[in-house]
Design a protein around this motif. Structure first.
Motif, mmCIF file in Angstrom:
data_model
loop_
_atom_site.group_PDB
_atom_site.id
_atom_site.type_symbol
_atom_site.label_atom_id
_atom_site.label_comp_id
_atom_site.label_asym_id
_atom_site.label_seq_id
_atom_site.Cartn_x
_atom_site.Cartn_y
_atom_site.Cartn_z
ATOM 1 N N TYR A 162 47.414 89.959 44.161
ATOM 2 C CA TYR A 162 46.959 89.690 45.532
ATOM 3 C C TYR A 162 48.108 89.023 46.297
ATOM 4 N N THR A 163 48.502 89.592 47.424
ATOM 5 C CA THR A 163 49.545 88.996 48.251
ATOM 6 C C THR A 163 48.966 87.820 49.036
ATOM 7 N N GLN A 164 49.841 87.087 49.720
ATOM 8 C CA GLN A 164 49.383 85.949 50.516
ATOM 9 C C GLN A 164 48.367 86.398 51.570
ATOM 10 N N LYS A 165 48.593 87.574 52.166
ATOM 11 C CA LYS A 165 47.668 88.089 53.175
ATOM 12 C C LYS A 165 46.332 88.520 52.571
ATOM 13 N N GLU A 166 46.305 88.669 51.235
ATOM 14 C CA GLU A 166 45.079 89.142 50.575
ATOM 15 C C GLU A 166 44.316 88.027 49.863
ATOM 16 N N MET A 167 44.670 86.780 50.135
ATOM 17 C CA MET A 167 43.990 85.677 49.469
ATOM 18 C C MET A 167 42.503 85.619 49.809
ATOM 19 N N SER A 218 51.246 94.083 46.360
ATOM 20 C CA SER A 218 49.825 94.224 46.092
ATOM 21 C C SER A 218 49.605 95.061 44.832
ATOM 22 N N SER A 245 51.851 87.244 39.136
ATOM 23 C CA SER A 245 51.814 85.846 38.714
ATOM 24 C C SER A 245 51.342 85.671 37.280
ATOM 25 N N VAL A 302 47.484 82.933 42.516
ATOM 26 C CA VAL A 302 48.840 82.695 43.005
ATOM 27 C C VAL A 302 49.303 83.978 43.675
ATOM 28 N N ALA A 303 49.723 83.881 44.922
ATOM 29 C CA ALA A 303 50.097 85.072 45.685
ATOM 30 C C ALA A 303 51.288 85.795 45.058
ATOM 31 N N THR A 304 51.271 87.121 45.146
ATOM 32 C CA THR A 304 52.371 87.949 44.663
ATOM 33 C C THR A 304 53.040 88.649 45.840
ATOM 34 N N LYS A 305 54.268 89.092 45.639
ATOM 35 C CA LYS A 305 54.994 89.748 46.722
ATOM 36 C C LYS A 305 54.453 91.142 47.014
#
Length: 467
Positions: free
Chosen positions: A182-187, A226, A240, A221-224
Motif C-alpha cells: 500500500y502506497t502512502q496515498k493508499e493508506m 502499489s 515493507s 508501512v507505506a511502500t513506493k
C-alpha cells in the motif's frame, strides 16, 4: 470531525495502553532455522525486548490444545518449572516437504515471543516424532537481563489503528492486520480493507458468536509501489514486509520470508495473531499456524481468502481439499494420524476425534459422490492452469471459481449424506487415506461456512486467549 464510534475506540485504546503499564515486558527470541529434507539446525540470533509490553493473559500461559508441528517451552533454568508454552508451525517445516529440500539446504528466520521472566530461563523447541509425540530438538539458556539483549527498539512513529476493539488486550484475542504493498496515498484504502474483511470475519461462525472476545488492530508501512511481487510474471516490488506470490513455486501461495521485517513492524501493536493484506487483485494467500496468514485484499474472493487462511494460522486447521496442485510432496504410504483437529487417517473408527458429532449408525468411512467430484475437478484444474498460463484477466478466474463452487454444491446437495457428520475420504492434499468430517466446509472449497469440527477447533483457541 470525530464521531462517537471513533471517540469510543480511541478511549479504549488509551485504556489498553494504561493496562499495558501493568504488564510485563515482551521478549522476542530471533533465531535461524536451517537444513534440508532430512536435517534441521537452529542458531540463536538475538534476544529483543519489544516496543510494547506483553498484552497476553498471564493466567493462560500454558498451551494445552496440542496443536502445531512444534511446541516451545520457557522453563525456570534452575527448577525446571514450566512458565510459558505455545504450539506453532514454521515456514521451514513447509519448505522441508518440497522437492527443493531434497536438493539444497536453506535457512529461515523465525521468532519466539513470551512475557519477560524475572529469572534466567531455558527455552526449548520440541517437534513431533513419528508417533506424533513432542520431542526436544533445540534448547538455549537465556538471561533476559544480559547486556547483549536488545532493549531499545528502533524509534518509530507507528501507531496501531483500532479496527474492532472490545476491551483490555489481556482479556481478548488480539489480531493485528498488517498491510503490504500500500502506497502512502493508499493508506486509507488499507484501513477500509482491514475494516471490510474484519467485518466479514464476524459474520462467520464461530467468530460471529465470539466477536466480543476479539480486538483487531491495523498497521501498515507505506511502500513506493502499489502491490507486492509476483515473480512468475516478472513483477518485483520492494515492500515493507517482503510479502510475495509464488512461494515454493506455487503461483497462488503468498508468504513473507522476511521474519525480521515482519516482527520489527508488528511489535508496535498488541498481537497474538497476524493477517497480512497484500494490495493485489490476483487470487492468493497463505497461512502458517502460530505465525501469520495472508490474503489478496483486492481479489473478488478476498472474504474467503481472509477467513480460510486465518483458519490455518489461528486454529491450525488443515486444508481439506486434495485436487488442487500444492508445493508439498504428498502420497506417502504411511498415513500418520494428523495433529490438525479437522482431518483424520481413521486408523480406528471407534476413536474418531470428532465422534461426539457422529450419529449412531453412520457408516465410517462415509460415502459421497467422490468419483463425480474428482472428474469435474480435473476438468476445472485444467481450465484454471490454462487461464494462468495465458495470463487471462482475473475476472475470468473469479468466474471459474464461482462456477466450480456452484456445480460442486449442486452435486453434494443431492446426496443423502450432505449434512451428515462422518468420515469422508479425500483431505489433507490426499485422495486416499485421509478423511474430513463433512462433505463441504470452508476448508474444503470456497463455501461460506466452517463445518462443526472446524468450529470446535477454532473455539478452543479463542478460549486459550480470552476470558
Amino acid at each position: 470531525m470525530y464521531n462517537l464510534k471513533t471517540i469510543l475506540a480511541a478511549s479504549l485504546l488509551c485504556a489498553s495502553q494504561l493496562a499495558f503499564a501493568q504488564q510485563l515486558a515482551t521478549v522476542r527470541v530471533d533465531y535461524l532455522h536451517s537444513g534440508n529434507a532430512k536435517t534441521e539446525h537452529y542458531a540463536l540470533g538475538r534476544i529483543v525486548i519489544e516496543a510494547l509490553p506483553w498484552s497476553g493473559n498471564q493466567k493462560k500461559n500454558i498451551d494445552t490444545t496440542n496443536r502445531g508441528v512444534n511446541l516451545f517451552e520457557v522453563r525456570d533454568k534452575l527448577s525446571g518449572e514450566l512458565l510459558y508454552s505455545r504450539g506453532f508451525s514454521t515456514v521451514f517445516g513447509e519448505w522441508q516437504s518440497t522437492a527443493e529440500a531434497n536438493k539444497i539446504e536453506r535457512g529461515f528466520q523465525e521468532s519466539l515471543r513470551f512475557p519477560k521472566p524475572d529469572r534466567p530461563v531455558n527455552v526449548r523447541i520440541l517437534k513431533r516424532d513419528d508417533k506424533n509425540q513432542f520431542q526436544a530438538i533445540w534448547s538455549v539458556d537465556i538471561d533476559t537481563d544480559a547486556q547483549d539483549v536488545v532493549k531499545k527498539p528502533v524509534v518509530s512513529d507507528l501507531k496501531p489503528i483500532p479496527i474492532h476493539v472490545s476491551g483490555d488486550p489481556a482479556d481478548k484475542v488480539d489480531l493485528l492486520i498488517l498491510g503490504d504493498g500500500y502506497t502512502q496515498k493508499e493508506m486509507q484504502k488499507f484501513v477500509a480493507d482491514a475494516k471490510r474483511l474484519s467485518k466479514y470475519l464476524f459474520t462467520v461462525s464461530p467468530f460471529k458468536e465470539r466477536a466480543k472476545d476479539f480486538n483487531i488492530w491495523g498497521l501498515a508501512v507505506a511502500t513506493k509501489e502499489s502491490g507486492v511481487s509476483r515473480p512468475s510474471t516478472g513483477q518485483y516490488h520492494a515492500s515493507s514486509l517482503g510479502a510475495s506470490y509464488d512461494i515454493f513455486g506455487s503461483e497462488r501461495y503468498v508468504l513473507t520470508l522476511d521474519n525480521r521485517a515482519l516482527r520489527e513492524i508488528a511489535q508496535h501493536a498488541p498481537y497474538e495473531f497476524i493477517e497480512i493484506l497484500v494490495n493485489n487483485d490476483t487470487y492468493g494467500g497463505g497461512g502458517i499456524f502460530g505465525q501469520f496468514s495472508t490474503a489478496a485484499a483486492k481479489n473478488d474472493w478476498a472474504d474467503y481468502l481472509f477467513v480460510h487462511e486465518f483458519g490455518h494460522h489461528f486454529a491450525g486447521l488443515a486444508d481439506e481439499y486434495y485436487t488442487s496442485p500444492v508445493a508439498y510432496q504428498t502420497g506417502t504410504d504411511i498415513k500418520m494420524e494428523p495433529w490438525e483437529p479437522n482431518v483424520t487417517a481413521l486408523q480406528d473408527p471407534q476413536q474418531l476425534k470428532w465422534k461426539q458429532h457422529v450419529k449412531s449408525g453412520t457408516a465410517l468411512p462415509t460415502s459421497w459422490p467422490k468419483a463425480q467430484y474428482e472428474d469435474a475437478s480435473r476438468a476445472f484444474q485444467k481450465i484454471r492452469a490454462d487461464l494462468r498460463k495465458n495470463n487471462r484477466p482475473e475476472k475470468e478466474m473469479s468466474a471459474l471459481f464461482k462456477k466450480d463452487l456452484n456445480e460442486s454444491t449442486q452435486l453434494f446437495s443431492k446426496d443423502p449424506h450432505y449434512h451428515v457428520v462422518g468420515a469422508f475420504e479425500g483431505a489433507n492434499y490426499e485422495a486416499k487415506g485421509y478423511y474430513r468430517s463433512q462433505m463441504q466446509c470452508l476448508m474444503f472449497d470456497r463455501s461460506e461456512k466452517f463445518c462443526q469440527v472446524c468450529q470446535d477447533g477454532i473455539v478452543s483457541i479463542i478460549d486459550l486467549y480470552s476470558r
